[in-house]
Design a protein around this motif. Structure first.
Motif, PDB file in Angstrom:
ATOM      1  N   HIS A  53      -2.563   6.917  13.451  1.00 35.97           N
ATOM      2  CA  HIS A  53      -2.520   8.370  13.455  1.00 35.97           C
ATOM      3  C   HIS A  53      -1.076   8.834  13.379  1.00 35.97           C
ATOM      4  CE1 HIS A  53      -6.695   8.116  14.973  1.00 35.97           C
ATOM      5  NE2 HIS A  53      -6.211   7.148  15.745  1.00 35.97           N
TER       6      HIS A  53
ATOM      7  N   ILE B 179       1.314  12.039  13.904  1.00 38.49           N
ATOM      8  CA  ILE B 179       1.221  13.311  14.617  1.00 38.49           C
ATOM      9  C   ILE B 179       2.567  14.013  14.612  1.00 38.49           C
ATOM     10  CG2 ILE B 179       0.679  14.417  16.823  1.00 38.49           C
ATOM     11  CD1 ILE B 179      -1.041  12.021  17.519  1.00 38.49           C
TER      12      ILE B 179
ATOM     13  N   ILE C  40      -0.274  20.224  23.048  1.00 38.83           N
ATOM     14  CA  ILE C  40      -1.484  19.614  22.511  1.00 38.83           C
ATOM     15  C   ILE C  40      -1.162  18.278  21.852  1.00 38.83           C
ATOM     16  CG2 ILE C  40      -3.307  19.885  20.784  1.00 38.83           C
ATOM     17  CD1 ILE C  40      -3.089  22.960  21.338  1.00 38.83           C
TER      18      ILE C  40
ATOM     19  N   LEU D  18      -2.815  14.680  22.900  1.00 32.18           N
ATOM     20  CA  LEU D  18      -3.533  13.866  21.924  1.00 32.18           C
ATOM     21  C   LEU D  18      -2.907  12.478  21.815  1.00 32.18           C
ATOM     22  CD1 LEU D  18      -5.680  13.583  19.700  1.00 32.18           C
ATOM     23  CD2 LEU D  18      -3.997  14.542  18.103  1.00 32.18           C
ATOM     24  N   THR D  19      -1.588  12.425  21.777  1.00 28.03           N
ATOM     25  CA  THR D  19      -0.893  11.139  21.701  1.00 28.03           C
ATOM     26  C   THR D  19      -1.276  10.252  22.875  1.00 28.03           C
ATOM     27  OG1 THR D  19       0.975  12.109  20.507  1.00 28.03           O
ATOM     28  CG2 THR D  19       1.383  10.039  21.680  1.00 28.03           C
TER      29      THR D  19
ATOM     30  N   LEU E 191      -4.862   8.888  22.518  1.00 22.01           N
ATOM     31  CA  LEU E 191      -4.980   7.867  21.482  1.00 22.01           C
ATOM     32  C   LEU E 191      -4.393   6.537  21.951  1.00 22.01           C
ATOM     33  CD1 LEU E 191      -4.047  10.015  18.371  1.00 22.01           C
ATOM     34  CD2 LEU E 191      -6.286   9.003  18.842  1.00 22.01           C
TER      35      LEU E 191
ATOM     36  N   VAL F  30      -2.226  14.642  11.939  1.00 21.47           N
ATOM     37  CA  VAL F  30      -2.465  15.805  12.792  1.00 21.47           C
ATOM     38  C   VAL F  30      -1.202  16.654  12.838  1.00 21.47           C
ATOM     39  CG1 VAL F  30      -3.132  16.634  15.076  1.00 21.47           C
ATOM     40  CG2 VAL F  30      -4.121  14.510  14.181  1.00 21.47           C
TER      41      VAL F  30
ATOM     42  N   THR G  30      -5.504  18.869  27.095  1.00 20.66           N
ATOM     43  CA  THR G  30      -6.372  17.717  26.880  1.00 20.66           C
ATOM     44  C   THR G  30      -7.750  18.134  26.347  1.00 20.66           C
ATOM     45  OG1 THR G  30      -7.091  17.742  29.193  1.00 20.66           O
ATOM     46  CG2 THR G  30      -5.224  16.330  28.646  1.00 20.66           C
TER      47      THR G  30
ATOM     48  N   ALA H  24      -7.179  18.542  22.717  1.00 19.97           N
ATOM     49  CA  ALA H  24      -7.018  17.197  22.152  1.00 19.97           C
ATOM     50  C   ALA H  24      -8.367  16.503  22.010  1.00 19.97           C
ATOM     51  CB  ALA H  24      -6.083  16.371  23.030  1.00 19.97           C
TER      52      ALA H  24
ATOM     53  N   ILE I 213     -10.032  17.655  18.926  1.00 18.25           N
ATOM     54  CA  ILE I 213      -9.428  17.044  17.744  1.00 18.25           C
ATOM     55  C   ILE I 213      -9.970  15.633  17.546  1.00 18.25           C
ATOM     56  CG2 ILE I 213      -7.264  16.218  16.747  1.00 18.25           C
ATOM     57  CD1 ILE I 213      -5.875  18.572  18.179  1.00 18.25           C
ATOM     58  N   LEU I 214     -10.103  14.888  18.641  1.00 17.41           N
ATOM     59  CA  LEU I 214     -10.661  13.543  18.554  1.00 17.41           C
ATOM     60  C   LEU I 214     -12.085  13.566  18.010  1.00 17.41           C
ATOM     61  CD1 LEU I 214      -9.455  11.609  21.734  1.00 17.41           C
ATOM     62  CD2 LEU I 214      -8.706  11.359  19.370  1.00 17.41           C
TER      63      LEU I 214
END
Length: 229
Positions: free
Chosen positions: A4, A6, A13, A17-18, A21, A78, A202, A205, A208-209
């Protein structure tokens, strides 16, 4: 493992997300504005790879990326980086307009263009972290909303253009989220900031996942998220 890429991985955000992941074992490549910021992100998220490219100067992104090793595959891109500067149309400077339109719109377009050959091979998901301001504009939000309305148009056109190549495109429209950007907005609005009133990064995020992990027979095109309390 999925790979991914980013932007904005060091805050808000993008950082949430990081973290998610990494915790599940995926590979993350973070695009940072300069080498110093890249070192900070690498220290905060051990195992994350970094690339350097200044989103305030999209015309130099091609040169910057050509000097670095890009991943052989990218399963999701992303776009989570962004800037905001509130003010009435009567007061906002040309520099403020230019910065927001550049970072929030022109840079994502250029970065996507440069990475499309790899994204097509990977049949990647591209996620644009937009905003509620990308659907409607309020007083004092003209420049930011204009950049985000443009980002919606970019995503819509890209989705239609790349569908045949297997590239899926999602726009996510979060409402007010408890991030450093939201803190700045409250300071500019002259009101007290209370993170408890807003969406946790989160939660955005996680949405997004959902888009990134969706089976290939389906595509989330537009997703609005609003505070639930």
């Amino acid at each position: 493992m999925p790979v991914h890429l980013i932007t904005g991985a060091g805050s808000g955000i993008g950082a949430a997300l990081t973290r998610m992941l990494i915790e599940r074992g995926d590979d993350v490549v973070a695009l940072s504005r300069d080498a110093g910021r890249a070192k900070q992100i690498a220290a905060e998220f051990p195992g994350v790879s970094t690339l350097v490219g200044d989103l305030e100067n999209p015309g130099r992104l091609a040169w910057a990326l050509s000097k670095q090793s890009l991943p052989d595959r990218i399963d999701s891109l992303v776009h989570a980086a962004g800037v905001v500067d509130l003010g009435a149309v009567a007061d906002l400077s040309a520099a403020s307009w230019q910065q927001q339109l550049t970072v929030n719109l022109a840079a994502p377009a250029e970065l996507t263009r440069l990475l499309l050959p790899v994204l097509r091979v990977s049949r990647a998901r591209i996620v644009f972290v937009n905003s509620g301001a990308g659907l409607r504009a309020s007083p004092e939000w003209s420049a930011y909303a204009a950049s985000k309305h443009g980002l919606k148009a970019l995503a819509d056109s890209l989705r239609a253009e790349e569908h045949a190549n297997g590239v899926h495109v999602t726009s996510v429209y979060p409402g007010r989220t408890a991030t450093p950007m939201q803190q700045k907005v409250h300071h500019q609005e002259g009101v007290e900031y209370d993170a408890e009133r807003f969406i946790d990064p989160t939660s955005v995020a996680a949405s997004i996942l959902t888009a990134v992990d969706l089976p290939r027979d389906a595509e989330i095109t537009d997703l609005s998220i609003r505070p639930g309390r």
